[in-house]
Scaffold this motif. Structure first.
Motif, PDB file in Angstrom:
ATOM      1  N   LEU A  16       3.586 -12.504  -0.244  1.00  0.00           N
ATOM      2  CA  LEU A  16       5.008 -11.980  -0.028  1.00  0.00           C
ATOM      3  C   LEU A  16       5.167 -10.360  -1.259  1.00  0.00           C
ATOM      4  CD1 LEU A  16       6.017 -14.612  -3.161  1.00  0.00           C
ATOM      5  CD2 LEU A  16       7.244 -14.281  -0.586  1.00  0.00           C
ATOM      6  N   VAL A  17       3.808  -9.974  -1.271  1.00  0.00           N
ATOM      7  CA  VAL A  17       3.904  -8.791  -1.229  1.00  0.00           C
ATOM      8  C   VAL A  17       3.706  -8.082  -0.151  1.00  0.00           C
ATOM      9  CG1 VAL A  17       2.691  -6.806  -2.254  1.00  0.00           C
ATOM     10  CG2 VAL A  17       3.279  -9.545  -3.922  1.00  0.00           C
ATOM     11  N   SER A  18       2.435  -8.786   0.585  1.00  0.00           N
ATOM     12  CA  SER A  18       2.582  -7.871   1.829  1.00  0.00           C
ATOM     13  C   SER A  18       3.171  -7.491   3.168  1.00  0.00           C
ATOM     14  CB  SER A  18       0.934  -9.019   2.845  1.00  0.00           C
ATOM     15  OG  SER A  18       0.595  -8.316   3.677  1.00  0.00           O
ATOM     16  N   ARG A  19       4.258  -8.612   2.942  1.00  0.00           N
ATOM     17  CA  ARG A  19       5.623  -8.824   3.976  1.00  0.00           C
ATOM     18  C   ARG A  19       6.505  -7.348   2.815  1.00  0.00           C
ATOM     19  NH1 ARG A  19       5.819 -15.114   5.427  1.00  0.00           N
ATOM     20  NH2 ARG A  19       4.508 -14.878   7.149  1.00  0.00           N
ATOM     21  N   GLY A  20       6.669  -7.413   2.011  1.00  0.00           N
ATOM     22  CA  GLY A  20       7.741  -6.872   1.663  1.00  0.00           C
ATOM     23  C   GLY A  20       8.825  -7.649   0.770  1.00  0.00           C
ATOM     24  N   GLU A  21       8.387  -8.627   0.351  1.00  0.00           N
ATOM     25  CA  GLU A  21       9.034  -9.927  -0.391  1.00  0.00           C
ATOM     26  C   GLU A  21       9.359  -9.897  -1.914  1.00  0.00           C
ATOM     27  OE1 GLU A  21       8.718 -13.102   1.783  1.00  0.00           O
ATOM     28  OE2 GLU A  21       8.843 -12.243   3.194  1.00  0.00           O
ATOM     29  N   ALA A  22       8.099  -9.237  -2.141  1.00  0.00           N
ATOM     30  CA  ALA A  22       8.524  -9.217  -3.548  1.00  0.00           C
ATOM     31  C   ALA A  22       7.818  -7.379  -3.772  1.00  0.00           C
ATOM     32  CB  ALA A  22       7.313 -10.246  -4.367  1.00  0.00           C
ATOM     33  N   PRO A  23       7.870  -6.564  -4.629  1.00  0.00           N
ATOM     34  CA  PRO A  23       7.275  -5.606  -4.941  1.00  0.00           C
ATOM     35  C   PRO A  23       6.171  -5.489  -5.337  1.00  0.00           C
ATOM     36  CG  PRO A  23       8.630  -5.063  -6.690  1.00  0.00           C
ATOM     37  CD  PRO A  23       9.419  -6.833  -5.753  1.00  0.00           C
ATOM     38  N   LYS A  77       1.072  -1.083   0.102  1.00  0.00           N
ATOM     39  CA  LYS A  77       0.064   0.225  -0.124  1.00  0.00           C
ATOM     40  C   LYS A  77       1.302   1.024   0.261  1.00  0.00           C
ATOM     41  CE  LYS A  77      -3.856  -0.638   1.974  1.00  0.00           C
ATOM     42  NZ  LYS A  77      -4.548   0.438   1.219  1.00  0.00           N
ATOM     43  N   ASP A  78       1.498   1.192   0.539  1.00  0.00           N
ATOM     44  CA  ASP A  78       2.508   2.402   1.077  1.00  0.00           C
ATOM     45  C   ASP A  78       3.596   2.204   0.088  1.00  0.00           C
ATOM     46  OD1 ASP A  78       4.531   0.645   1.124  1.00  0.00           O
ATOM     47  OD2 ASP A  78       5.168   1.414   3.540  1.00  0.00           O
ATOM     48  N   THR A  79       3.642   1.463  -1.080  1.00  0.00           N
ATOM     49  CA  THR A  79       4.563   2.023  -2.571  1.00  0.00           C
ATOM     50  C   THR A  79       3.479   1.853  -3.702  1.00  0.00           C
ATOM     51  OG1 THR A  79       4.914  -0.186  -2.631  1.00  0.00           O
ATOM     52  CG2 THR A  79       6.719   0.560  -1.476  1.00  0.00           C
ATOM     53  N   ALA A  80       2.143   1.952  -3.945  1.00  0.00           N
ATOM     54  CA  ALA A  80       1.534   1.476  -4.586  1.00  0.00           C
ATOM     55  C   ALA A  80       1.804   1.960  -5.876  1.00  0.00           C
ATOM     56  CB  ALA A  80       0.406   0.665  -4.171  1.00  0.00           C
ATOM     57  N   ASN A 123      -2.572  -4.287   3.679  1.00  0.00           N
ATOM     58  CA  ASN A 123      -0.860  -4.219   3.012  1.00  0.00           C
ATOM     59  C   ASN A 123      -1.050  -3.760   1.875  1.00  0.00           C
ATOM     60  OD1 ASN A 123      -0.674  -4.075   6.440  1.00  0.00           O
ATOM     61  ND2 ASN A 123       0.339  -6.284   5.826  1.00  0.00           N
ATOM     62  N   VAL A 124      -1.931  -4.665   1.015  1.00  0.00           N
ATOM     63  CA  VAL A 124      -1.891  -4.468  -0.223  1.00  0.00           C
ATOM     64  C   VAL A 124      -2.728  -3.237  -1.013  1.00  0.00           C
ATOM     65  CG1 VAL A 124      -0.133  -6.603   0.242  1.00  0.00           C
ATOM     66  CG2 VAL A 124      -2.852  -6.786  -0.681  1.00  0.00           C
ATOM     67  N   GLU A 125      -2.787  -3.169  -2.168  1.00  0.00           N
ATOM     68  CA  GLU A 125      -3.396  -2.267  -3.279  1.00  0.00           C
ATOM     69  C   GLU A 125      -3.615  -2.919  -4.556  1.00  0.00           C
ATOM     70  OE1 GLU A 125      -3.865   2.625  -4.201  1.00  0.00           O
ATOM     71  OE2 GLU A 125      -3.581   1.986  -2.132  1.00  0.00           O
TER      72      GLU A 125
END
Length: 258
Positions: free
Chosen positions: A181-188, A115-118, A202-204
């Motif tokens: 993986l995305v939610s934890r920041g392990e994949a962009p 979410k913070d990088t989407a 945590n994702v968007e």
């Protein structure tokens, strides 16, 4: 006369006490369901229990893994797949009751980021997904077996960018694992169902893959041929009942005609 009343009282008490025992003796319905159904089907199961049903045993995983388990004799009563292919796989082996089979739900696949990088993207032919990864990985469910991964691969191929990202994919055993993986920041970035994205704060969603770039996403449901549980048919009717339509729609599914 007192003895007669006493014995009658014992009989009534015994009858009352027998009711819970009978309920406890019932076997729960065992459901094998695609991992992407977890939030919606947990809510459907909750409604089943409120109506007096025994808590079902629900096993969530990739449709491919569940179908293989059923093929190998795993005891289950109901199967809900995330694609038609794995239901066909079981039906061709006479492992489902075809008269109980129906297309239950529809879905869509999306590209997600934390979410913070989407940042919103336009998903179209040739869009620069490989560059957007910036050395990171694209999270996807197994592209050779799991429906979400197969749909995602088909779409990337249709858009002409599969070759650019094929070596950059982090493959997960099911779509919820890819989401994590995305939610934890392990994949962009990751490719998941729209319903999965809605289930993780945590994702968007940054873009939706056009529906004409992949086969229709259909979730079939059926009772399994080896089931001897009398509640299996009732649970399947409950899942398909009009009362459950808002439950599935709340999670982002499209409820298909029965």
């Amino acid at each position: 006369m007192r003895i007669g009343k006493f014995l009658a009282g014992l009989a009534i008490a015994a009858g009352v006490l027998a009711q819970p025992a009978l309920a406890q003796d019932k076997t729960p319905v065992t459901v094998f369901a695609a991992a992407s159904l977890k939030n919606a089907l947990d809510a459907v199961a909750g409604a089943w229990m409120k109506q007096g049903g025994i808590p079902p045993r629900i096993s969530y995983a990739g449709s491919s893994a569940l179908a293989r388990q059923i093929e190998q004799g795993a005891p289950a009563d109901v199967f809900i797949s995330a694609d038609i292919d794995w239901m066909d796989f079981l039906q061709q082996r006479n492992l489902v009751k075809p008269e109980t089979r129906s297309n239950l739900l529809g879905n869509s696949i999306v590209l997600v980021a934390q979410k913070d990088t989407a940042q919103k993207l336009t998903i179209e032919a040739g869009f620069p997904l490989a560059d957007l990864l910036k050395g990171g990985r694209l999270a996807m469910a197994d592209t050779n077996a799991v429906p979400a991964g197969k749909y995602g691969k088909a779409s990337l191929e249709s858009l002409g960018i599969w070759g650019a990202v094929e070596s950059k994919i982090a493959q997960a055993e099911n779509v919820r694992a890819a989401l994590l993986l995305v939610s934890r920041g392990e994949a962009p970035y990751g490719i998941v169902y729209a319903t999965d994205a809605a289930a993780d704060a945590n994702v968007e969603i940054v873009g939706t893959f056009p529906g004409d770039t992949h086969p229709p996403i259909i979730y079939p449901a059926a009772e399994l041929a080896g089931s001897k549980n009398p509640d299996a048919a009732a649970f399947l009717r409950h899942v398909k009942s009009p009362m459950m339509k808002p439950v599935f729609e709340k999670q982002g599914f499209t409820v298909l005609g029965q």
